[in-house]
Design a protein around this motif. Structure first.
Motif, PDB file in Angstrom:
ATOM      1  N   THR A 180     -15.940 -13.576 -13.002  1.00  0.00           N
ATOM      2  CA  THR A 180     -16.800 -12.568 -13.616  1.00  0.00           C
ATOM      3  C   THR A 180     -18.232 -12.739 -13.144  1.00  0.00           C
ATOM      4  OG1 THR A 180     -17.267 -13.977 -15.490  1.00  0.00           O
ATOM      5  CG2 THR A 180     -15.365 -12.536 -15.665  1.00  0.00           C
ATOM      6  N   ASP A 181     -19.118 -11.884 -13.641  1.00  0.00           N
ATOM      7  CA  ASP A 181     -20.525 -11.975 -13.237  1.00  0.00           C
ATOM      8  C   ASP A 181     -21.323 -12.906 -14.146  1.00  0.00           C
ATOM      9  OD1 ASP A 181     -20.472 -10.511 -15.485  1.00  0.00           O
ATOM     10  OD2 ASP A 181     -21.535  -8.762 -14.679  1.00  0.00           O
ATOM     11  N   ASP A 224     -14.609  -6.963 -19.147  1.00  0.00           N
ATOM     12  CA  ASP A 224     -14.189  -5.905 -18.239  1.00  0.00           C
ATOM     13  C   ASP A 224     -14.130  -6.450 -16.815  1.00  0.00           C
ATOM     14  OD1 ASP A 224     -13.584  -3.435 -17.220  1.00  0.00           O
ATOM     15  OD2 ASP A 224     -15.705  -2.956 -16.880  1.00  0.00           O
ATOM     16  N   VAL A 225     -12.939  -6.371 -16.196  1.00  0.00           N
ATOM     17  CA  VAL A 225     -12.830  -6.854 -14.817  1.00  0.00           C
ATOM     18  C   VAL A 225     -12.371  -5.737 -13.888  1.00  0.00           C
ATOM     19  CG1 VAL A 225     -12.455  -9.271 -15.382  1.00  0.00           C
ATOM     20  CG2 VAL A 225     -10.507  -7.724 -15.281  1.00  0.00           C
ATOM     21  N   THR A 226     -12.544  -4.492 -14.332  1.00  0.00           N
ATOM     22  CA  THR A 226     -12.040  -3.384 -13.502  1.00  0.00           C
ATOM     23  C   THR A 226     -12.694  -3.349 -12.129  1.00  0.00           C
ATOM     24  OG1 THR A 226     -13.616  -2.038 -14.712  1.00  0.00           O
ATOM     25  CG2 THR A 226     -11.327  -1.829 -15.345  1.00  0.00           C
ATOM     26  N   LYS A 232     -12.074 -13.846 -25.542  1.00  0.00           N
ATOM     27  CA  LYS A 232     -11.901 -13.696 -26.985  1.00  0.00           C
ATOM     28  C   LYS A 232     -11.301 -12.322 -27.261  1.00  0.00           C
ATOM     29  CE  LYS A 232     -14.031 -17.597 -27.980  1.00  0.00           C
ATOM     30  NZ  LYS A 232     -13.608 -18.139 -26.661  1.00  0.00           N
ATOM     31  N   ILE A 233     -10.449 -12.278 -28.280  1.00  0.00           N
ATOM     32  CA  ILE A 233      -9.749 -11.022 -28.586  1.00  0.00           C
ATOM     33  C   ILE A 233     -10.731  -9.924 -28.954  1.00  0.00           C
ATOM     34  CG2 ILE A 233      -8.584 -10.105 -30.641  1.00  0.00           C
ATOM     35  CD1 ILE A 233      -6.189 -11.305 -29.753  1.00  0.00           C
ATOM     36  N   ASP A 234     -11.781 -10.308 -29.664  1.00  0.00           N
ATOM     37  CA  ASP A 234     -12.741  -9.287 -30.101  1.00  0.00           C
ATOM     38  C   ASP A 234     -13.875  -9.098 -29.101  1.00  0.00           C
ATOM     39  OD1 ASP A 234     -13.482 -11.822 -30.572  1.00  0.00           O
ATOM     40  OD2 ASP A 234     -14.334 -11.498 -32.559  1.00  0.00           O
ATOM     41  N   ALA A 235     -13.872  -9.841 -27.997  1.00  0.00           N
ATOM     42  CA  ALA A 235     -14.924  -9.660 -26.990  1.00  0.00           C
ATOM     43  C   ALA A 235     -14.270  -9.666 -25.619  1.00  0.00           C
ATOM     44  CB  ALA A 235     -15.969 -10.765 -27.108  1.00  0.00           C
TER      45      ALA A 235
END
Lengths: 201, 351
Positions: A137-138, A166-168, A160-163
């Motif tokens: 990630t960045d 995005d790796v699109t 984390k499930i709630d956080a």
């Protein structure tokens, strides 16, 4: 042969009186330094202002969950094999009944550790992963006071499930197509037909 | 009598606070100024734009571990930085900071003491100042510290002489008084002594750089050769005192240069300005404006000191000695001769 035009003929001629006074030279030097008073420093005040980074920047890893929140990693070890710095270690666990919401497949990574001091952030683990589980990630890896704190476990790596992260940007269609190329080693190894003669999950 | 003591006490405390405060902020300004000259920003995190940095530095110095070497001479080791600090501060006693204030018929000098040998007092205290370095460097029982101390003392001796001779020329051309108050008042009309003593000023300024151990004359603390120089073995606030006293020295030197050569609290067309503003001579406001002018001059010289430091590289030791003995000494003697000739033709001295 002349390589540059910076050649200077050295001479040891005696200094003139003005040169021996040194005061003109000192004044010249001081004007040069003073001229820098009026230049804008190129400093970027870091935490407040960040320089733009490349869209495909390779920073701290993330272990992705699938859309239901179950971990995608199956502890196959392809990333550890691919890792040129041997930074990745893991142990496998077998999914028990009732843990289907935690792990996507029957096998999962009980522990998963990346030594951030060994990691060279080449992204080969991401390339090798057949389950789209690990991504770079960045985010930057934080500074630590102790060596042992640089060994990141699942607590830091799994998103984390709630956080969700995005790796699109890194999981484009081109990347997905590339991963399905028949010539790739992991595609051969994990070709279900070759391994388990017709067995399907 | 009690009023006199209170007025002197207030003056002493005020000047002491001024010295410490300005020295603290001179450390910050030095770092800021260096940063500006090198296209950087300098300390900017502590407080507003870095304004609390001196406080943070002071706290850091106090919190650091204090080490007194076993092999050192303990009493002298502690005496060194104290002496350096004391001599740095007491120079300020003879500097006239502002115009005398007339309150209810009493005239209050804005000068701690107006001794009639002020200029000689300055030279004397400046040369005692090197004892702080010598004692500190010698008592550390460390070869680098000792070398730094030896360098400091020989540098001080070499540069005292041209400085003294430059001062003699100044005293001759400014009317023959050694009192700093008289010298400043002699420049009242806006004709600063620099006009009669340009060469003397140059010599005095170079010597002042050397006496305050500022670059390019900072050989006693030359890191590239002597680790830390005379304060190699010092730590915590003792080191802090040495570093701090350097800035006090710089402040005082700037004040002395401004007083001797640039008219101190006087400035051109001062009387016209006061008349225009309707201020009576001797009022507190006039004194305050003069003080502000003096501070501005001091600030200018501090900037010049720093500008030189961040421009010129350090001298080699033999170059330092050559400059002191073979250039500045003959030059100051020539300046003295020139001054005497000029003053003779101006009719100020008679044989």
């Amino acid at each position: 042969m002349q390589l540059t035009n910076r050649k200077v003929v050295v001479s040891n001629k005696e200094q003139s009186f003005a040169e021996r006074l040194y005061l003109p030279a000192i004044a010249k030097g001081m004007i040069i330094t003073a001229s820098h008073l009026f230049k804008k420093p190129p400093t970027i005040m870091y935490p407040e202002k960040k320089r733009p980074i490349a869209p495909v920047y390779r920073g701290q890893h993330v272990l992705k969950r699938d859309e239901n929140g179950a971990e995608r990693c199956t502890s196959c070890g392809m990333c550890a094999v691919a890792c040129p710095a041997e930074a990745i270690t893991m142990t496998s666990g077998e999914r028990k009944k009732g843990e289907e919401h935690l792990y996507r497949e029957e096998k999962y990574a009980a522990t998963y550790e990346i030594d951030m001091l060994r990691c060279i952030f080449c992204g080969l683990c991401e390339e090798a992963c057949p389950k789209e589980a690990i991504f770079l990630t960045d985010r930057l890896v934080d500074a630590q006071f102790e060596r042992k704190d640089f060994i990141y476990g699942k607590d830091k790596l799994v998103e984390k499930i709630d956080a969700r992260i995005d790796v699109t940007k890194r999981q484009t269609q081109a990347v997905l197509d590339f991963k399905k190329l028949p010539g790739l080693k992991h595609n051969e190894l994990f070709d279900a037909k070759k391994l388990n003669k017709g067995h399907k999950h | 009598m009690i009023a006199f003591i209170i007025y002197k006490a207030i003056l002493c405390v005020g000047i002491f606070v001024l010295l410490l405060g300005s020295a603290a902020y001179a450390t910050l300004w030095e770092r800021k100024f260096a940063a500006f000259l090198q296209d950087r920003k300098g300390p900017s995190r502590a407080g507003w734009g870095g304004l609390l940095q001196p406080l943070a530095d002071g706290v850091k110095m106090f919190m650091k571990e204090e080490i007194i070497p076993n092999v050192s001479n303990r009493a002298l080791f502690i005496l060194g930085p104290s002496l350096f600090m004391v001599t740095a501060v007491i120079t300020s006693a003879v500097v006239p900071w502002a115009k005398p204030v007339n309150i209810g018929g009493h005239v209050y000098d804005m000068q701690i003491t107006d001794i009639n040998i002020g200029v000689i007092y300055l030279l004397g205290v400046a040369s005692i100042g090197v004892y702080g370095i010598m004692i500190g460097g010698w008592s550390s029982n460390n070869k680098f510290a000792l070398l730094g101390a030896v360098r400091a003392s020989s540098q001080m001796i070499s540069y005292e002489i041209p400085m003294g001779i430059a001062l003699i020329a100044l005293v001759i051309s400014s009317g023959g008084s050694l009192s700093l108050k008289t010298i400043v008042e002699g420049q009242d009309a806006g004709f600063a002594n620099i006009l009669w003593q340009p060469l003397g000023f140059l010599i005095f300024f170079i010597c002042a750089l050397a006496e305050t151990n500022r670059a390019p004359f900072d050989l006693p603390e030359c890191e590239t050769e002597l680790v830390g120089g005379y304060h190699t073995e010092y730590s915590s606030m003792k080191l802090g005192l040495y570093l701090f006293a350097e800035y006090i020295n710089m402040f005082i030197s700037s004040a002395v240069i401004a007083t001797l050569y640039f008219g101190g609290y006087n400035f051109p067309f001062a009387h016209e300005l006061y008349a225009k503003l309707g201020l009576a001579e001797g009022s507190a406001m006039v004194s305050l404006i003069g003080f502000g002018v003096l501070l501005a001059k001091i600030f200018g010289f501090i900037c010049l000191f720093m500008w030189i430091r961040w421009t010129l590289p350090r001298f080699r030791y033999d170059q330092l000695m050559n400059l002191g003995w073979k250039t500045l000494l003959p030059l100051s003697l020539f300046n003295l001769l020139l001054t005497v000739v000029v003053e003779y033709f101006r009719g100020n001295i008679h044989f």
